[in-house]
Design an enzyme around this catalytic site. Structure first.
Site, mmCIF file in Angstrom:
data_model
loop_
_atom_site.group_PDB
_atom_site.id
_atom_site.type_symbol
_atom_site.label_atom_id
_atom_site.label_comp_id
_atom_site.label_asym_id
_atom_site.label_seq_id
_atom_site.Cartn_x
_atom_site.Cartn_y
_atom_site.Cartn_z
ATOM 1 N N SER A 105 40.875 29.433 40.843
ATOM 2 C CA SER A 105 41.342 28.165 41.627
ATOM 3 C C SER A 105 41.127 28.346 42.993
ATOM 4 C CB SER A 105 43.144 28.724 41.809
ATOM 5 O OG SER A 105 43.219 30.075 41.975
ATOM 6 N N GLU A 110 29.225 35.364 37.238
ATOM 7 C CA GLU A 110 29.315 35.617 38.572
ATOM 8 C C GLU A 110 28.491 36.716 39.249
ATOM 9 O OE1 GLU A 110 34.002 34.167 38.813
ATOM 10 O OE2 GLU A 110 33.611 36.227 38.563
ATOM 11 N N GLY A 164 39.136 35.772 35.865
ATOM 12 C CA GLY A 164 39.112 34.425 35.243
ATOM 13 C C GLY A 164 38.087 34.439 33.982
ATOM 14 N N GLY A 222 36.889 38.809 37.853
ATOM 15 C CA GLY A 222 36.840 38.843 36.513
ATOM 16 C C GLY A 222 38.052 38.184 35.682
ATOM 17 N N GLY A 254 35.754 33.614 44.579
ATOM 18 C CA GLY A 254 37.097 34.174 44.693
ATOM 19 C C GLY A 254 37.171 35.689 44.383
#
Ligand code: 5RP
Length: 228
Positions: A31, A103, A97, A95, A82
């Site tokens: 987000s 990433e 998400g 992680g 993020g």
């Protein structure tokens, strides 16, 4: 919008100001990263983006950003992403998400990495947020037992919980599964990182150590910059 969302947005917008035309930019997942993606797109710069997940790629495409695969770019100038926890020295847990592998691939290919977050993500010691570990699907329950042995060697008696959603095991964009490990306090993140990487079947873990160059953290009275 609640306070945390406002802080995430402020951090994302501050990071977008670091982007210049001509850059190759890594786009994080989650987000907070989504606020960055929106703010970058709004600037209308001529940039090439590498997304860290299918979800972020979809968002970037919808906003008209130019995308490339990681393998197509020589190097990434700046990645903004993020985090689930930001600890001492900008050590991170990521992680939440489920995008930790892509990433980390993107972060490690980047000349500069900026982590963006709301103030609640700052912690004195990593480990309150369950540590995500991405595991090859083949034989994963056996790998999980070996992960627990590796944790015990680090004096962490935590269990590994297979991530599922709506009754189904979560698969990552790379087809792997994720185990979440409630560590409590990670006193020696580097030792834990090495122990986890030594287990065959572990693809990667959510400890991002010595990778972040700058943190931009939303706070009630503005955005705070932190260096390692
Ligand atoms: C995804 C991540 C995210 O960056 C992390 O979970 C933070 O998410 P959010 O910005 O939604 O709080 O590591 O794999």
């Amino acid at each position: 919008m609640n306070d945390a969302d406002a802080q995430k947005r402020a951090a994302g917008e501050a990071a977008a100001a670091l982007v210049d035309s001509g850059m190759v930019v890594g786009l994080g997942t989650g987000s907070t990263a989504a606020w960055f993606v929106k703010a970058v797109a709004a600037r209308g710069l001529d940039i090439t983006c590498v997304a860290t997940s299918a979800a972020t790629a979809d968002l970037a495409r919808d906003l008209g950003l130019k995308l490339a695969d990681l393998g197509e770019v020589r190097e990434i100038d700046l990645t903004v992403d993020g985090a689930d926890e930001i600890g001492p020295g900008l050590s991170l847990i990521k992680g939440g998400g489920g995008a930790l592998l892509r990433e980390k691939l993107v972060w490690e290919a980047s000349r500069r990495c900026v982590v963006i977050a709301d103030a609640a993500k700052r912690v004195p010691v990593l480990g309150q947020f369950p540590l995500p570990v991405e595991v090859v699907a083949f034989g994963h329950p056996t790998t999980a037992l070996r992960i627990c042995d590796a944790l015990a060697e680090c004096d962490l008696g935590a269990a590994a919980r297979l991530r599922s959603r709506d009754g189904a095991v979560v698969r990552t964009d790379s087809g792997n599964v994720i185990y979440d490990i409630p560590c409590g306090r990670i006193e020696d993140p580097a030792a834990l990182a090495a122990a986890l990487k030594s287990v065959t079947g572990v693809v990667d873990h959510g400890l991002f150590l010595d990778l972040a160059d700058l943190a931009l953290i939303g706070a009630p009275d503005g955005v705070v910059s932190l260096e390692p």
